[in-house]
Design a protein around this motif. Structure first.
Motif, PDB file in Angstrom:
ATOM      1  N   GLU A  20      -0.422   5.077   9.691  1.00 11.29           N
ATOM      2  CA  GLU A  20       0.916   5.606  10.005  1.00 11.29           C
ATOM      3  C   GLU A  20       1.007   6.125  11.434  1.00 11.29           C
ATOM      4  O   GLU A  20       2.089   6.442  11.920  1.00 11.29           O
TER       5      GLU A  20
ATOM      6  N   GLY B 104       3.465   4.506  14.090  1.00  7.53           N
ATOM      7  CA  GLY B 104       4.872   4.867  13.998  1.00  7.53           C
ATOM      8  C   GLY B 104       5.146   6.210  14.652  1.00  7.53           C
ATOM      9  O   GLY B 104       6.112   6.372  15.407  1.00  7.53           O
TER      10      GLY B 104
ATOM     11  N   TRP C 215      13.404   5.790  12.188  1.00  4.13           N
ATOM     12  CA  TRP C 215      13.095   4.503  11.570  1.00  4.13           C
ATOM     13  C   TRP C 215      11.609   4.166  11.711  1.00  4.13           C
ATOM     14  O   TRP C 215      10.949   3.779  10.757  1.00  4.13           O
ATOM     15  N   VAL C 216      11.082   4.387  12.917  1.00  3.04           N
ATOM     16  CA  VAL C 216       9.716   3.952  13.178  1.00  3.04           C
ATOM     17  C   VAL C 216       8.711   4.867  12.478  1.00  3.04           C
ATOM     18  O   VAL C 216       7.674   4.409  11.986  1.00  3.04           O
TER      19      VAL C 216
ATOM     20  N   TRP D 269       8.538   3.900   8.807  1.00  2.00           N
ATOM     21  CA  TRP D 269       8.281   2.465   8.605  1.00  2.00           C
ATOM     22  C   TRP D 269       7.383   2.223   7.389  1.00  2.00           C
ATOM     23  O   TRP D 269       7.657   1.391   6.536  1.00  2.00           O
ATOM     24  N   ILE D 270       6.292   2.996   7.338  1.00  2.00           N
ATOM     25  CA  ILE D 270       5.354   2.803   6.221  1.00  2.00           C
ATOM     26  C   ILE D 270       5.759   3.664   5.031  1.00  2.00           C
ATOM     27  O   ILE D 270       5.809   3.203   3.902  1.00  2.00           O
TER      28      ILE D 270
ATOM     29  N   PRO E 180       8.883   5.968   3.939  1.00  2.00           N
ATOM     30  CA  PRO E 180      10.232   6.431   4.334  1.00  2.00           C
ATOM     31  C   PRO E 180      10.413   7.954   4.301  1.00  2.00           C
ATOM     32  O   PRO E 180      11.159   8.495   5.114  1.00  2.00           O
TER      33      PRO E 180
ATOM     34  N   ALA F  62      10.021   9.895   7.565  1.00  2.00           N
ATOM     35  CA  ALA F  62      10.871   9.544   8.706  1.00  2.00           C
ATOM     36  C   ALA F  62      11.314  10.767   9.503  1.00  2.00           C
ATOM     37  O   ALA F  62      11.357  10.748  10.738  1.00  2.00           O
TER      38      ALA F  62
END
Lengths: 691, 691
Positions: free
Chosen positions: B316, B319, B391-392, B395-396, B398, B401
């Motif tokens: 992660e 991100g 969003w990024v 990504w893995i 939610p 976020a």
């Protein structure tokens, strides 16, 4: 269903009666004398210029209107086959055309009454002059309200679906945005041109016939203040009625959809009756006469709505009545606050005048400070009215609360007939004064029209507050109606929680929409200010050229080329209204189709909040600068001249006033249609958004 | 737990190292020569004035700080026994005192370096002058970042609860608001007083020793630009770190709480290394040298964070790294946009200069238009960064976020060390020029310091963009942390849906909060503008009085009474910072306890949106007016004089610049601490709100 159609028919009939009353009143005005041939000639020149502008404005908008109608017919049904594209297009065109008709009627009425008002002041006195000018305003006011009610009622009788006829409001709002912005640019370009070269450089008085821009200046008063304001309130009227109908329909069924129509009808009848209370004698106070008219309309509307609400909703009726009452009260409160911040005997304005002693920079700083400060209490009143209306309408049945906000907006707008009448009479009196000056009438005529004009400035301030307040409440009603539409959209069911649309501020898409939406009023403010600056620049150069090249202007042996100034202002206004217009229309589409329904909801919320703030800030700062200058011109702090030399204090105040001109007459007023365009477009695309 | 405490200790150690580095750098500066006795005397007068102001400001704030500490100890635990009132009060006091210490260190450093910079320019040249002035800035920058990191780390080691130590950020933000507003009023009152009477009325040049307000003017550069900006960024630094820790803690546990601390440590180390890249030779370009320092810091930070994120979060990590990177990129983008809208070789500024040809009114209108226009792209970048980071980072997983937004803010602020250094060096160079002038050094010395000063104006614009951007992202991080707190509040469980706080824009309470919150930046803008106007008025009168009563000033036989001007500016600034300060602190309490948690959430959203808009509008309009005037003074459009007469184009531009002064240096900068005060207070009361 039988009964409900009767109610819709009542709406249509009352709308038609209002229009009829307007036409009869207009006919009565036309019977009055226009005075001397010179007065007639000037009045006709103003009318010709105003009509030329309106014609060109509407002609420019024809392709735009047709493109949107085609998009409604061809594109929307492809996105969602449930959409009745044809009905939307028809409603849209009817809305756009009705707005144009209201503009034409109003413009005809005011431009044909200016010389008649001057003549009434000359031959009969103040009472008659008030009567003629107020009647001219009433023609405008009742056309706006009557056409709005008639259009909505008839379309509802045909389509029986308030969502479809929202397109009527969209048509009205699209036209209104251009009318407001174009008219605003026109009036200020002409005003600055006339003042800067005529008054300051050539040293001739206001409305002097030797000034080439003087006709354009008087045309501007009509196309900006009358046609622009009329279109703005026509749109608020239509959008609010429809939003209230949509919300009412989804809560109470057809009964809830028709109630706003009948509230509108009551307001119109009260407005018609209210106009009869506006009368004064020679030594009388025109302001008091107008106040009697306004108050009696408010009281009659409140009584009528109380009876109607009890009859329609039974025990719940009282809550809904109080919501409507909240709208009427906010109306009065915003008017009073607007007056406090802009009237020239109140502290804010006096501070600006005082600051002029240390030059234009401090004048401008204090003017900005007054404008910024002036937003707070109106926002508290809006917030209070929203909360109260919501709470009181949901007192018995909490799920009905949302109807309260829409009905507060409807309450506020129900008296639009008389408010527009009070607003429109100002430009008539202003024009009458101009004609008295240009036609060389004796000074006492000008004194009488000046007295009316001064009252007109106050009523214009009240109407500005009304326009802003109604735009804010309309936007909220549209926002709720939009949420309702999203709930019905089958593709957006994943956005719902327990059947409701949740627009969570914790959601980054909502935040993104909010931030972008909040910035748009700044962008529109900027582009309209620049437009005025650039249009005025062209006007200044033209007036300078005429003074230079037409040698006989100053000694009266040659006439200036008025038509060329009118044409320059027209061209510049039309050309420069395009960019802000496109931003207003296209941004909601980009946000809605690009980022989705939640971002669009955030966009509407952000746009509404800063739009209302900017509208208040710009309008009140401009009004305060204007009145600070007038207060000095009345002989305070040295007046216009000290020892025969221009008084630097007055010069500083003139600079502040010039800064305030585009703020209060172009950029500020553009905010109202901006937020309504966004609301009506969102409502239309709400049912076809796909994420 | 063992490992995590090691990480917190790393934060504390790096913070301490940064402080040590600052002190060593400061000692190195003190070894430089102060030049002639005259230079020393002037420098000491400036230093004395600045210290007198700081002392009085902090002394005024002592009762206020004590009252809040008592409220934290006595009232909060009564509302909710879980609250550790003592820990909150201690953290609050530590935050307030740390902010004051950062102010003292920074102020000492810049005021003791001004004469030394002038002397370096005189005896050695441009390279050495840049070295001394930038080192002085670095002392400020590293004190700010170092104290911030040290304070947060040590408090976390003690209390192990990020929510408790949020009170540290609250203490910092309360002080910062007063420092920003008070400093802003001081600097502009002194500036206007010195310019209006000295330059315009008496016709003596800038920084002329005969001007009684000249010392106050130079003091103002330090208390406004250095101390104010330092306090502002200290607070952003603390608040962002803590908000990120709270969110990280609730998502990842202690690992997520400590990650922001180590990101801060990486940024500080990179900033220290970055300062070594700032060097230039005699003919070199100081701007390029500073850019190298900034870019190398950005790149080193990015690399360090990438490694740290991979190590901490595994798959992660990428991100989260990209979220941090988004912060760094927005930083650069806002800086570039700020430069575009304010630099004097770009279209916006040239339009204002051009508009000066038709007088001060059109200059002001175009300046307002530029400021309003300038908000759009920065808002789009903020919105984009928020969405991308969210969003990024999700990504893995939610649910992670939300951490992205906090880490984007942290990424932006991690380089605060070098950004503050670049910002603070400007006032040093400015002061050095003033001392060169007052001490009668040869003109080539002034030319060198002017070159540095010009660069300082650009870096100040970048830092302003940085301060606004960081305030916006900090506010968002605080907003999320507030929502987190509400979720944990047992009395507010009825507000949750599936365990999450839903702040629904359809809820009238949220709307009410939003509307009121949105209006507050306007109110603060208004009150600070008026404060400058009134303080400047007192200053103008005093300077006029001295010129009138002390006869020998103009021919140099008598010295003006500098101390009296310093004292007047101090008194006015202290007195007038109270009202806006109280509004900033009390409004969130009224909304939160009066209307509840949802209304407070709406308040924060509305306040942040319009606060950021107003900050951008006011800062960029002011910067553009300033540079438009400078562009004309550089000889364009006729320059300062035409045929020996004052050029009216230049005079118009001077008026615009004067209007812009309070906008860019008082009202605009006040927005950043305003939104952070609201955020930190809300976070503290979030756990004790009862509806």
């Amino acid at each position: 269903m039988q009964e409900s159609m009767t109610l819709a028919a009542i709406g249509a009939i009352v709308g038609a009666v209002a229009l009829l009353f307007a036409l009869v009143t207009f006919a009565a005005i036309l019977k009055e004398s226009m005075g001397t041939p010179k007065m007639k000639e000037i009045s006709e020149a103003i009318q010709e210029g105003a009509m030329a502008y309106l014609n060109r404005q509407y002609k420019t908008l024809i392709p735009f209107t047709i493109i949107i109608a085609i998009l409604l017919v061809l594109v929307l049904p492809r996105l969602d086959p449930r959409v009745q594209g044809g009905a939307l297009a028809v409603s849209f065109l009817v809305g756009a055309i009705s707005s144009a008709i209201a503009g034409y009627i109003g413009m005809n009425s005011t431009t044909k009454s200016n010389a008649r008002t001057a003549e009434a002041a000359r031959s009969f006195g103040l009472g008659k002059a008030l009567k003629v000018s107020f009647r001219a305003g009433a023609v405008m006011g009742l056309s706006v309200a009557g056409l709005g009610l008639l259009g909505v009622s008839v379309l509802f009788l045909i389509y029986k679906d308030p969502v479809v006829i929202n397109s009527f409001a969209f048509g009205a709002s699209a036209i209104a945005f251009f009318a407001r912005v174009g008219g605003g640019i026109y009036t200020k370009a002409a005003d600055v041109g006339a003042d800067l070269v005529g008054k300051v450089e050539a040293g001739i008085p206001e409305d002097d016939p030797r000034n080439p821009a003087t006709i354009a200046d008087n045309v501007g008063d009509n196309v900006g203040d009358t046609a622009g304001m009329g279109a703005d309130l026509f749109e608020s009227y239509a959008a609010t009625t429809i939003a209230a109908m949509i919300i009412g329909n989804s809560i109470f069924g057809v009964k809830g959809a028709l109630f706003p129509l009948v509230v509108g009808a009551i307001g119109i009848i009260a407005s018609i009756l209210g106009t009869f209370f506006v009368r004064t004698g020679e030594g009388g106070n025109p302001q008091a006469a107008l106040n009697v008219g306004l108050w009696s309309t408010n009281v009659m509307t409140a009584i009528g709505v109380y009876l109607l609400a009890s009859w329609t909703f039974g025990s719940e009726g009282l809550g809904i009545f109080f919501a409507v009452l909240a709208g009427l009260i906010v109306n009065v409160a915003i008017g009073a606050l607007t007056e406090y911040y802009t009237a020239n005997n109140k502290p804010p304005c006096l501070r600006i005048a005082e600051a002029s002693k240390t030059g234009p920079a401090t004048n401008v700083i204090h003017g900005l400070a007054v404008g910024l400060e002036s937003v707070f209490w109106p926002m508290v009143f809006f917030a209070g009215a929203i909360y109260f209306a919501f709470w009181v309408a949901g007192w018995i049945q909490p799920t009905h609360a949302i109807y309260g906000i829409a009905m507060a907006a409807m309450g506020m707008l129900s008296t639009a007939g008389i408010v527009v009448a009070m607003d429109s009479f100002g430009p008539v009196a202003d024009n009458a004064g101009g004609i008295a000056e240009m036609a060389g009438l004796p000074p006492e005529v000008r004194q009488k029209t000046d007295k009316l004009d001064a009252v007109g400035n106050t009523t214009a301030a009240i109407a500005k507050g009304f326009a802003i307040g109604s735009a804010a409440l309309t936007a909220l009603a549209l926002f709720q109606a939009f949420a309702d539409e999203v709930v019905r959209n089958p593709k957006l069911q994943h956005l719902l929680t327990n059947g409701h649309l949740v627009i969570n501020l914790n959601d980054p898409l909502v935040l993104v929409g909010l931030l972008i939406g909040a910035s748009i009023p700044f962008v529109i403010g900027s582009s309209t200010m620049r437009a005025v600056g650039e249009a005025a620049y062209g006007m200044v150069n033209e007036v300078r050229r005429q003074f230079r090249e037409i040698k006989g202007i100053m000694d009266g042996t040659e006439k200036p080329d008025y038509a060329r100034c009118v044409s320059i202002a027209t061209g510049a206004a039309i050309q420069k209204m395009i960019f802000p217009g496109l931003v207003a229309v296209i941004m909601p589409l980009i946000v809605g189709f690009g980022l989705g329904a939640l971002a669009l909801a955030g966009y509407l919320a952000g746009l509404t909040a800063t739009g209302v703030l900017m509208a208040l800030f710009l309008a009140n700062a401009g009004g305060a600068w204007d009145n600070a200058k007038k207060w000095i011109e009345a002989g305070n702090l040295g007046g216009k001249k000290v020892d025969g030399q221009p008084n630097p204090v007055h010069q500083a105040a003139v600079i502040g006033d010039t800064v305030g001109d585009p703020c209060k007459d172009t950029s500020g007023p553009a905010m109202n249609p901006l937020i309504k365009v966004a609301g009506t477009i969102s409502l239309i695309i709400g049912s076809v958004l796909f994420h």
